[in-house]
Design a protein around this motif. Structure first.
Motif, short mmCIF file in Angstrom:
data_model
loop_
_atom_site.label_atom_id
_atom_site.label_comp_id
_atom_site.label_asym_id
_atom_site.label_seq_id
_atom_site.Cartn_x
_atom_site.Cartn_y
_atom_site.Cartn_z
N GLN B 100 -1.72 -21.15 40.81
CA GLN B 100 -2.91 -21.94 41.13
C GLN B 100 -3.08 -23.09 40.14
O GLN B 100 -3.52 -24.18 40.51
CB GLN B 100 -4.14 -21.03 41.15
N ASN B 105 -4.43 -25.67 42.89
CA ASN B 105 -4.95 -25.30 44.20
C ASN B 105 -5.31 -23.82 44.19
O ASN B 105 -4.45 -22.98 43.95
CB ASN B 105 -3.86 -25.58 45.23
N PRO B 106 -6.59 -23.48 44.44
CA PRO B 106 -7.01 -22.08 44.36
C PRO B 106 -6.41 -21.22 45.47
O PRO B 106 -6.56 -20.00 45.44
CB PRO B 106 -8.53 -22.15 44.48
N ALA B 108 -3.19 -21.09 46.17
CA ALA B 108 -1.81 -20.73 45.88
C ALA B 108 -1.71 -19.25 45.56
O ALA B 108 -2.58 -18.69 44.90
CB ALA B 108 -1.29 -21.56 44.71
N ASP B 109 -0.64 -18.62 46.04
CA ASP B 109 -0.42 -17.20 45.82
C ASP B 109 1.06 -16.95 46.07
O ASP B 109 1.65 -17.56 46.96
CB ASP B 109 -1.28 -16.41 46.83
N SER B 171 -3.60 -29.83 49.75
CA SER B 171 -3.66 -28.45 50.23
C SER B 171 -3.00 -28.20 51.58
O SER B 171 -2.18 -27.31 51.71
CB SER B 171 -5.10 -27.98 50.33
N LEU B 286 -4.05 -13.89 44.99
CA LEU B 286 -5.10 -14.75 45.51
C LEU B 286 -6.48 -14.18 45.20
O LEU B 286 -7.36 -14.87 44.67
CB LEU B 286 -4.94 -14.88 47.03
N HIS B 290 -9.39 -15.35 41.93
CA HIS B 290 -10.56 -15.97 42.55
C HIS B 290 -11.85 -15.21 42.23
O HIS B 290 -12.84 -15.79 41.81
CB HIS B 290 -10.37 -16.06 44.06
#
Lengths: 265, 356
Positions: B100, B105-106, B108-109, B171, B286, B290
């Protein structure tokens, strides 16, 4: 300034800056040589795409000059380790995109990054510096707010506050008054001018407002098509013919009280 | 002419000692709380199962193994599986948090962006050729590295470029790239499984969904977890700055290209180790960073160790649920994490759209 000329903060010699290669390439700056001394405030003027941002990026080592040398505090730019450079010069980019939330105070505290060793956390002195910077830009009450909830102008002031907290001797700012209301445009420029005058900082910013530039800068650097650069004290270089040539549009010069103002024809 | 400031500067700044924070002390509190939760989850995982033992007995045989049936169950069955779950979850959460930051970018995983798939395809390919366990690990690492390189290359964000247009949100392109890559990898995995000599390979489910039943070896993952965390931790403040964008980071003295390479290698290593231990478990990377960001903020110095602890705990709990919820039937743990992860992902995606 007192008697003897101070050591140049930024020394540019025979600088040539280009972008692109081959047929699409352009030379933005040609044969630029200047000394920027502590206590001076330089404005960079020029049309869109004239190379203001690229010149600033060159000064912080993000863009490689085609020819010429740049010295910061007497030392060639290439010889500065990135970490040490961050303690003598700071930079405000034109765009900052926040994808993640963070408190305003934490963002401004990031300005202290180059001053805190890898093995320590920020101390009270760093937090004081951050709060002082916030207060200087009228942001004290927003310290705990999340950056992503702020307006464009507030974010711009937060970014400037981070630069103030970094407290470098050389401040380079790419359009610092973008998105700011009239009052805060003047707060920011006045603060920068005071930093130069009272604390011997060297300040250089790009700007589109000719009148604010004329009022707060001591020196101007005007980028024109084809790499032509005029520079010198504002009174000497900011005049109607030079600005008309740079912007490709007639600019008139007038006096209002003690002040010189420029208006578009 | 003078302009009045909203507040006179230094005096006002110093007049608020109450607002002064002790971030390190707060971080320690967070870590301790999470470590306590992890210990409780471990105890729960050791206590639950088809054979029932008193909690006191579990604790006793845990520290003083004897020949009792309880000791046998704890040490032969439940403890290895629990440790494997914890190590895998910790590695995936760490990989997610680092991806991330790397991609800013939150969403991303390692699973969503196809890293897990790449690692699985690499491991599977190596096993079919008959390579040793160490080389299988290396092949998994190679697959993960290749996946990140492809995501970066196709989404057009050169690892070595600093002057990227910082204002553009990449994104959609990034996620599409990841989704396409992930489905490409699962096609390759299916192909490899179809042509492979069956006896020596683990099942389809393991490579597609993740499963902790019959863990072969958890030591590499459990050993690597603290090592990778210790390797990245001194750079955590640099990571905070990197989140503001490469130009800001460079201006503040961060060696951006080197830092990105380190992130890239550590995230890929963590993913590869997780995949060879437990298959492709999704969404831990993810959900965990978060949820933690909402709870404790986004300071990587606090967040990265917290992610490791919480990721390990979450997968441990998910696996305990997977093997007890429908007992004697055992669910693959990947089913549980996907059921948690998909709504989280949709929630994040909707929230992002609302912002822009």
């Amino acid at each position: 300034m007192n008697g003897a000329p101070a050591l140049a903060a930024v020394e540019i010699d025979g600088l040539e800056i280009g972008v692109g290669t081959g047929a699409g390439g352009r030379t933005l700056v040609r044969g630029l040589s200047l000394h920027m001394r502590p206590g001076e405030v330089w404005c960079v003027l020029g049309a869109n795409g004239a190379g203001k941002s690229t010149l600033l990026h060159t000064l912080i080592g993000l863009h490689r000059a085609t020819a010429g040398t740049i010295r910061l505090a007497g030392r060639p730019l290439d010889a500065w380790p990135v970490e040490a450079a961050a303690r003598v010069r700071g930079f405000l980019p034109q765009f900052i995109h926040d994808t993640f939330g963070a408190s305003v105070l934490d963002i401004v505290l990031m300005g202290r990054h180059p001053h805190v060793s890898r093995w320590h956390w920020e101390g009270d002195a760093d937090r004081d510096a951050a709060r002082t910077a916030l207060a200087a830009l009228g942001l004290a009450l927003l310290a705990e707010r999340d950056i992503t909830t702020l307006s464009g102008g507030e974010r711009q002031r937060v970014a400037i506050a981070a630069l103030l907290a970094q407290d470098p001797g050389i401040l380079l700012l790419d359009e610092p008054i973008n998105h700011l209301d009239l009052h805060h445009q003047i707060v920011v420029l006045q603060h920068l001018a005071e930093l130069a005058r009272d604390r011997d900082k060297a300040v250089l910013f790009s700007i589109h407002d000719l009148n604010l530039a004329r009022r707060f800068a001591t020196h101007a650097l005007i980028l024109q098509d084809g790499g032509v650069v005029r520079h010198g004290p504002v009174a000497a270089v900011m005049n109607a013919p030079a600005l008309s040539a740079a912007f490709g549009y007639p600019v008139l010069e007038a006096r209002v009280g003690a002040r010189t103002v420029f208006i578009a024809e | 002419m003078t302009v009045r400031r909203d507040l006179a500067a230094p005096a006002a700044a110093r007049a608020q000692p109450a607002a002064r924070r002790r971030p390190l002390r707060r971080a320690l509190r967070v870590w301790l709380a999470l470590a306590g939760t992890a210990a409780a989850a471990l105890l729960l995982a050791l206590a639950l199962g088809s054979s029932q033992f008193a909690l006191s007995e579990i604790v006793r045989v845990l520290f003083q193994p004897d020949a009792s049936p309880a000791a046998e169950v704890v040490h032969q069955l439940r403890l290895p599986r629990a440790l494997a779950a914890f190590a895998t979850g910790g590695l995936l959460a760490l990989a997610g948090a680092l991806m991330q930051i790397l991609l800013r970018n939150p969403l991303a995983d390692p699973y969503i962006l196809g890293l897990s798939g790449g690692a699985a395809a690499g491991a599977l390919g190596a096993m079919i050729v008959g390579l040793s366990a160490a080389l299988t690990g290396a092949a998994a690492f190679g697959g993960a590295l290749l996946s990140v390189a492809l995501v970066f290359g196709i989404a057009n964000r050169d690892l070595a470029r600093l002057e990227a247009p910082g204002a553009i949100d990449t994104s959609p392109r990034l996620l599409l790239t990841g989704v396409i890559l992930a489905s490409g990898w699962s096609a390759i995995i299916t192909l490899l499984l179809t042509v492979a000599p069956e006896a020596k390979l683990r099942g389809m489910l393991f490579w597609m969904m993740g499963d902790l039943g019959g863990v072969e070896s958890y030591a590499p993952a459990l050993l690597a977890l603290p090592l990778l965390l210790v390797a990245i931790f001194p750079l955590a403040r640099d990571l905070n700055v990197l989140l503001r964008g490469p130009v800001v980071a460079h201006a503040l003295g961060v060696r951006v290209v080197r830092l990105r390479r380190i992130l890239y290698v550590i995230a890929s290593l963590a993913t590869a180790l997780a995949v060879i231990t437990a298959g492709t478990v999704g969404f831990i990377g993810l959900i965990v960073p978060h949820a933690l960001r909402l709870a404790i903020g986004n300071d990587q110095r606090v967040l990265l160790p917290a992610s490791v602890l919480a990721g390990g705990t979450l997968l441990l709990l998910a696996d305990t649920a997977a093997r007890t919820a429908l007992a004697p039937q055992q669910l693959p743990v990947g089913v549980i994490t996907a059921l948690l992860g998909v709504p989280t992902f949709i929630f994040l995606l909707l929230r992002r759209r609302g912002e822009t």
